[in-house]
Write a protein that holds these residues in place. Structure first.
Motif, short mmCIF file in Angstrom:
data_model
loop_
_atom_site.label_atom_id
_atom_site.label_comp_id
_atom_site.label_asym_id
_atom_site.label_seq_id
_atom_site.Cartn_x
_atom_site.Cartn_y
_atom_site.Cartn_z
N GLU A 1 0.80 -1.23 0.00
CA GLU A 1 0.00 0.00 0.00
C GLU A 1 0.83 1.27 0.00
O GLU A 1 0.27 2.37 -0.11
CB GLU A 1 -0.93 0.00 1.23
CG GLU A 1 -1.87 -1.20 1.31
CD GLU A 1 -2.84 -1.26 0.14
OE1 GLU A 1 -3.12 -0.21 -0.47
OE2 GLU A 1 -3.32 -2.38 -0.17
N ASN A 2 2.15 1.15 0.16
CA ASN A 2 3.03 2.32 0.22
C ASN A 2 2.64 3.27 1.35
O ASN A 2 2.72 4.49 1.20
CB ASN A 2 3.03 3.07 -1.12
CG ASN A 2 3.83 2.35 -2.17
OD1 ASN A 2 4.85 1.74 -1.88
ND2 ASN A 2 3.38 2.41 -3.41
N CYS A 3 2.20 2.71 2.45
CA CYS A 3 1.77 3.55 3.57
C CYS A 3 1.81 2.74 4.86
O CYS A 3 1.57 1.52 4.85
CB CYS A 3 0.36 4.08 3.33
SG CYS A 3 -0.17 5.28 4.56
N TRP A 4 2.11 3.43 5.97
CA TRP A 4 2.09 2.81 7.29
C TRP A 4 0.80 3.25 8.00
O TRP A 4 0.63 4.43 8.32
CB TRP A 4 3.32 3.23 8.09
CG TRP A 4 3.37 2.64 9.46
CD1 TRP A 4 3.04 3.25 10.63
CD2 TRP A 4 3.76 1.30 9.80
NE1 TRP A 4 3.21 2.38 11.69
CE2 TRP A 4 3.65 1.18 11.21
CE3 TRP A 4 4.20 0.19 9.06
CZ2 TRP A 4 3.96 -0.01 11.88
CZ3 TRP A 4 4.51 -0.97 9.73
CH2 TRP A 4 4.39 -1.07 11.11
N TYR A 5 -0.10 2.31 8.24
CA TYR A 5 -1.41 2.63 8.81
C TYR A 5 -1.48 2.50 10.33
O TYR A 5 -2.52 2.74 10.92
CB TYR A 5 -2.47 1.67 8.23
CG TYR A 5 -2.73 1.84 6.76
CD1 TYR A 5 -3.41 2.95 6.27
CD2 TYR A 5 -2.32 0.87 5.84
CE1 TYR A 5 -3.66 3.10 4.91
CE2 TYR A 5 -2.57 1.01 4.48
CZ TYR A 5 -3.23 2.13 4.03
OH TYR A 5 -3.49 2.28 2.69
N PHE A 6 -0.37 2.11 10.98
CA PHE A 6 -0.48 1.60 12.34
C PHE A 6 0.08 2.54 13.41
O PHE A 6 0.23 2.14 14.56
CB PHE A 6 0.20 0.23 12.43
CG PHE A 6 -0.22 -0.71 11.33
CD1 PHE A 6 -1.49 -1.28 11.34
CD2 PHE A 6 0.63 -1.00 10.28
CE1 PHE A 6 -1.88 -2.13 10.32
CE2 PHE A 6 0.24 -1.86 9.27
CZ PHE A 6 -1.03 -2.42 9.28
#
Length: 349
Positions: free
Chosen positions: A104-109
């Motif tokens: 996703e090319n993103c850190w959601y956490f």
């Protein structure tokens, strides 16, 4: 590991003014739109999820086998058991979150969990190489000094080695990451953390060099030196086999095969992790210009080492294949199976 995942700008573009962050180069911290096609993302998820499944269940099978079957309760196997726990935890608590970030090319956490995740990530990689060093020492005494082996590599000694293999990397990883010592002197790093939607961790020159030398190069060199000595002695044993008794002959063959198999495990580890550690070393000297996608690819190449280990054991160790068969058939729920002879496929009551 995963040192610059999601890093989208070089450090000289970051600015900090009057206590506020200028995020014009980073966006507002929200996740950017994923430019990958749905089919590519699905393929990435499938491939990475497959690696995670093999890593988790393959190493879990190794853990259960050594823990359950009494015949496998040897000093060497206890070290391998602890190393399998390392790989199992990497597959269970590290790789799934890294998979989402990579696809996703993103850190959601969140930032707090980013530090926890990275600390465990770093700890487990160093713990693996420390275990391999310990196994190399164990095999060195078993093959080069067989008469001293039983007095040198006792269970208390193995317990102390396992404690060191876990405690030293843990203290190093959590200490460096949570103190943010790794970022000292990196211009604009606070801006990157405040504005980025990724999980950015970038080592400065001092800590990048320290990590490479203490966490990889030094123990790796020790392992290569030890296994060089082991293989030299193994060749002498091979020439002397015809002049030894049958029992000595059998033991020499077992020790030599074990050394070769563990040598392959060591070689795969060095092959998988060297590119990532070497890039960590070079990146600060190259003005942090390494592309994020390259860091991500090298990190996953390192992760695949934990996927390969149970496959290597399954290919070279018939006893592991037999143990796996008993596990899958559910026979381990019968207490008498603890005494199964995995080497001759005979069972003892």
């Amino acid at each position: 590991k995963a040192v610059s995942s999601g890093q989208t700008e070089s450090h000289h573009k970051r600015t900090h003014t009057n206590g506020t962050f200028n995020c014009s180069h980073y966006g507002n911290g929200s996740c950017p739109e994923n430019e990958r096609a749905l089919a590519i993302r699905a393929a990435m998820y499938a491939f990475m999820a497959g690696a995670i499944v093999i890593t988790v269940f393959g190493n879990l099978a190794m853990i259960v086998s050594i823990f359950y079957f009494k015949q496998l309760h040897t000093p060497t196997n206890f070290l391998i058991l602890s190393m399998a726990v390392t790989d199992f935890l990497l597959g269970l608590i590290i790789m799934p979150y890294s998979m989402v970030r990579s696809v996703e090319n993103c850190w959601y956490f969140g930032l707090a969990f980013c530090k926890i995740h990275y600390s465990f990530d770093l700890m487990l990689s160093i713990t693996s190489i420390f275990h391999l060093c310990s196994v190399a020492i164990d095999r060195f005494y078993a093959i080069c000094y067989p008469l001293r082996y039983s007095t040198k590599m006792t269970i208390p000694v193995i317990k102390r080695l396992v404690f060191l293999c876990w405690s030293v990397p843990g203290a190093f990883a959590f200490g460096v990451v949570f103190s943010e010592a790794y970022a000292d002197g990196i211009e604009g790093y606070d801006t990157l953390v405040a504005c980025s939607s990724s999980c950015p961790v970038t080592f400065n020159k001092l800590w990048g060099t320290t990590l490479f030398m203490a966490g990889f190069f030094t123990p790796g060199s020790v392992m290569v030196g030890i296994y060089g000595k082991i293989f030299a002695v193994s060749r002498k044993h091979a020439l002397a086999i015809n002049n030894t008794s049958e029992n000595q002959n059998t033991q020499m063959k077992k020790d030599t095969k074990a050394a070769k198999t563990l040598g392959i495990v060591m070689g795969v580890f060095l092959l998988c992790w060297f590119p990532c550690f070497f890039t960590i070393l070079l990146d600060p000297f190259l003005n942090f210009s390494t592309p994020a996608v390259l860091f991500d690819a090298l990190t996953w190449f390192g992760y695949f080492n934990s996927t390969c280990n149970p496959l290597i054991y399954g290919f070279f160790y018939p006893w592991f294949r037999r143990a796996l068969k008993y596990i899958l058939l559910g026979k381990i729920f019968s207490s008498h199976f603890q005494n199964t002879d995995l080497f001759t496929q005979k069972e003892t009551e």
